[in-house]
Design a protein around this motif. Structure first.
Motif, PDB file in Angstrom:
ATOM      1  N   TRP A   1       0.841  -1.195   0.000  1.00 32.74           N
ATOM      2  CA  TRP A   1       0.000   0.000   0.000  1.00 32.74           C
ATOM      3  C   TRP A   1       0.883   1.255   0.000  1.00 32.74           C
ATOM      4  N   PRO A   2       0.468   2.294  -0.694  1.00 32.86           N
ATOM      5  CA  PRO A   2       1.252   3.545  -0.701  1.00 32.86           C
ATOM      6  C   PRO A   2       1.421   4.135   0.699  1.00 32.86           C
ATOM      7  N   ALA A   3       0.373   4.016   1.510  1.00 37.84           N
ATOM      8  CA  ALA A   3       0.427   4.453   2.912  1.00 37.84           C
ATOM      9  C   ALA A   3      -0.039   3.275   3.762  1.00 37.84           C
TER      10      ALA A   3
ATOM     11  N   GLY B   1      -9.334   4.250   2.240  1.00 38.61           N
ATOM     12  CA  GLY B   1      -9.850   5.484   1.667  1.00 38.61           C
ATOM     13  C   GLY B   1      -8.846   6.622   1.646  1.00 38.61           C
ATOM     14  N   SER B   2      -7.724   6.435   2.310  1.00 39.05           N
ATOM     15  CA  SER B   2      -6.695   7.479   2.370  1.00 39.05           C
ATOM     16  C   SER B   2      -5.479   7.145   1.515  1.00 39.05           C
ATOM     17  N   GLN B   3      -5.612   6.184   0.608  1.00 38.84           N
ATOM     18  CA  GLN B   3      -4.492   5.794  -0.258  1.00 38.84           C
ATOM     19  C   GLN B   3      -4.458   6.705  -1.491  1.00 38.84           C
ATOM     20  N   THR B   4      -3.980   7.928  -1.297  1.00 32.72           N
ATOM     21  CA  THR B   4      -4.004   8.925  -2.375  1.00 32.72           C
ATOM     22  C   THR B   4      -2.700   8.986  -3.165  1.00 32.72           C
ATOM     23  N   ALA B   5      -1.600   8.521  -2.586  1.00 32.23           N
ATOM     24  CA  ALA B   5      -0.312   8.579  -3.280  1.00 32.23           C
ATOM     25  C   ALA B   5      -0.195   7.428  -4.276  1.00 32.23           C
TER      26      ALA B   5
ATOM     27  N   ASN C   1       5.431   0.928  -6.807  1.00 29.09           N
ATOM     28  CA  ASN C   1       4.128   1.285  -7.358  1.00 29.09           C
ATOM     29  C   ASN C   1       3.001   0.830  -6.443  1.00 29.09           C
ATOM     30  N   GLN C   2       1.931   1.595  -6.425  1.00 26.04           N
ATOM     31  CA  GLN C   2       0.815   1.299  -5.541  1.00 26.04           C
ATOM     32  C   GLN C   2       0.242  -0.098  -5.778  1.00 26.04           C
ATOM     33  N   PHE C   3       0.113  -0.836  -4.697  1.00 23.98           N
ATOM     34  CA  PHE C   3      -0.517  -2.153  -4.659  1.00 23.98           C
ATOM     35  C   PHE C   3       0.219  -3.210  -5.489  1.00 23.98           C
ATOM     36  N   ASP C   4       1.511  -3.004  -5.715  1.00 24.50           N
ATOM     37  CA  ASP C   4       2.316  -4.081  -6.296  1.00 24.50           C
ATOM     38  C   ASP C   4       2.355  -5.249  -5.322  1.00 24.50           C
ATOM     39  N   ASN C   5       2.465  -6.461  -5.852  1.00 25.90           N
ATOM     40  CA  ASN C   5       2.503  -7.647  -4.997  1.00 25.90           C
ATOM     41  C   ASN C   5       3.736  -7.625  -4.105  1.00 25.90           C
TER      42      ASN C   5
END
Length: 389
Positions: free
Chosen positions: A107-109, A115-119, A171-175
């Motif tokens: 996760w980015p954060a 709901g706060s994963q904006t990056a 990258n966001q949500f990469d495995n």
């Protein structure tokens, strides 16, 4: 005669339930920075059979008590033919505990709600590669993560500070497993998840270069067979494109000649349009993306050897998965590379070892085994040409 490898059954909380002492065949495949496998055959009317169920797991140990692999049972298949005595046969399949890492994304954060994963990226700036890897595991799956994502049995081994400083964007949500493989491969480090006591422990380690001591050849009498194979490249030219949205578009081409197909050009688009071209590290991000695309699309080679365990050289004592060894192959030349996986088999008190050396390396270059095979083929071609002349 007792089986050479010991197999134990655990429950979902990792408590040991008993030992499978009557298996007829066992295959254990530890893999370097990848998910391993266990396959077990036994009579269906074995006293252990009721415990061999999905949800439980297996632990495989050497006769000396060292854990080779542990992991959850995934399949329990039954079969019987008219020639079978008793209740038929069971074939049990398990995967190594490393598969736990494949269940999660980065996760980015990691500590924030979904709901706060904006990056668009997770930024790593760690004092060592191991520290960065531990942070990824800890925050996304371990005790430092959100309660809803935390794996209750996962712990982290002490930090050995392996590797140099690490600055990287994920990258966001990469495995999670894939990201760890990329990072560890580039740094030449190994990692695994294995049962230690009543926990599943994430470990990072530095493999050992044993090329001078772990040497296999037919002439030395410690090699029964050997083979190699190649897979052609899928990318020899990476076209990296950054920006184009809120910032100017920047394009750059990265080339790498393939040693077996030097004139072959295979273009691949690498999308970095999410990167702001005003970033101070734009060049580094584009270089990294181009290098990774070429490495992932490079031609690959694999080498399989069947070593013989001798008193002077044994698997688990003198070399392990991830270590560098040497093998003398076609033409009498020595090849040196990493042991990617080992297949251990045990039945009726007998055991055997087969190692896969080389293959999909993460060192940022075309796999060394592939370059070696290309050179061998060129040398053989020159020899045939000279003979024809």
């Amino acid at each position: 005669m007792a089986n050479a490898l010991k197999v134990y059954i655990r429950n979902s909380t990792l408590q040991r339930l008993g030992q499978v002492s009557d298996y007829t065949s066992l295959t254990v495949v530890p893999r370097y920075n990848a998910i391993g496998a266990i396959s077990l055959d036994l009579p269906a009317d074995s006293p252990s059979a009721p415990l061999l169920a999905e949800g439980n797991g297996l632990i495989v140990k050497t006769a000396a008590g060292d854990t080779i692999l542990s992991g959850p049972i995934r399949t329990v298949d039954w079969s019987r033919s008219e020639s079978d005595a008793g209740g038929g046969q069971l074939k049990v399949g398990a995967v190594s505990d490393d598969e736990l890492l494949a269940r999660y994304t980065c996760w980015p954060a990691p500590t924030a709600a979904i709901g706060s994963q904006t990056a668009p990226v997770y930024k790593i700036n760690a004092a060592s590669v191991e520290t960065g890897m531990r942070d990824l595991v800890n925050l996304n799956a371990g005790p430092g993560g959100q309660a809803s994502r935390r794996h209750a049995l996962l712990t982290l081994a002490s930090n050995g500070l392996h590797g140099p400083a690490l600055v990287r964007e994920v990258n966001q949500f990469d495995n999670l497993l894939t990201v760890l493989q990329d990072i560890a491969g580039a740094a030449g480090l190994g990692f695994r998840v294995i049962q230690v006591g009543s926990a599943l422990e994430f470990q990072v380690y530095a493999p050992t270069n044993r090329a001078g001591t772990a040497r296999f050849s037919f002439g030395l009498g410690n090699l029964t067979d050997a083979s190699y194979s190649t897979t052609p490249p899928t990318c020899t030219r990476a076209i990296v494109v950054a920006g184009g949205g809120s910032s100017p578009r920047v394009c750059k081409v990265y080339d790498r000649a393939d040693p077996l197909f030097p004139g072959l050009v295979l273009e691949q688009f690498v999308d970095q349009t999410s990167v702001d071209t005003a970033s101070v590290d734009l060049a580094a991000q584009m270089d990294q993306a181009g290098t990774e695309a070429l490495a992932n699309g490079a031609g690959q080679g694999s080498l399989s050897i069947s070593p013989i365990d001798l008193p002077q050289l044994r698997y688990g004592r003198d070399y392990n998965v991830g270590d560098t060894v040497s093998a003398q192959l076609r033409g009498g030349t020595w090849y040196t590379d990493v042991v990617r996986e080992v297949t251990l088999t045990s039945s009726a008190g007998e055991s055997s070892v087969k190692a896969t050396v080389g293959g999909d390396t993460g060192d940022g270059t075309v796999a060394r085994i592939y370059q070696y095979i290309a050179q061998v083929k060129k040398d053989i071609g020159r020899l045939k040409t000279r003979k024809a002349a």
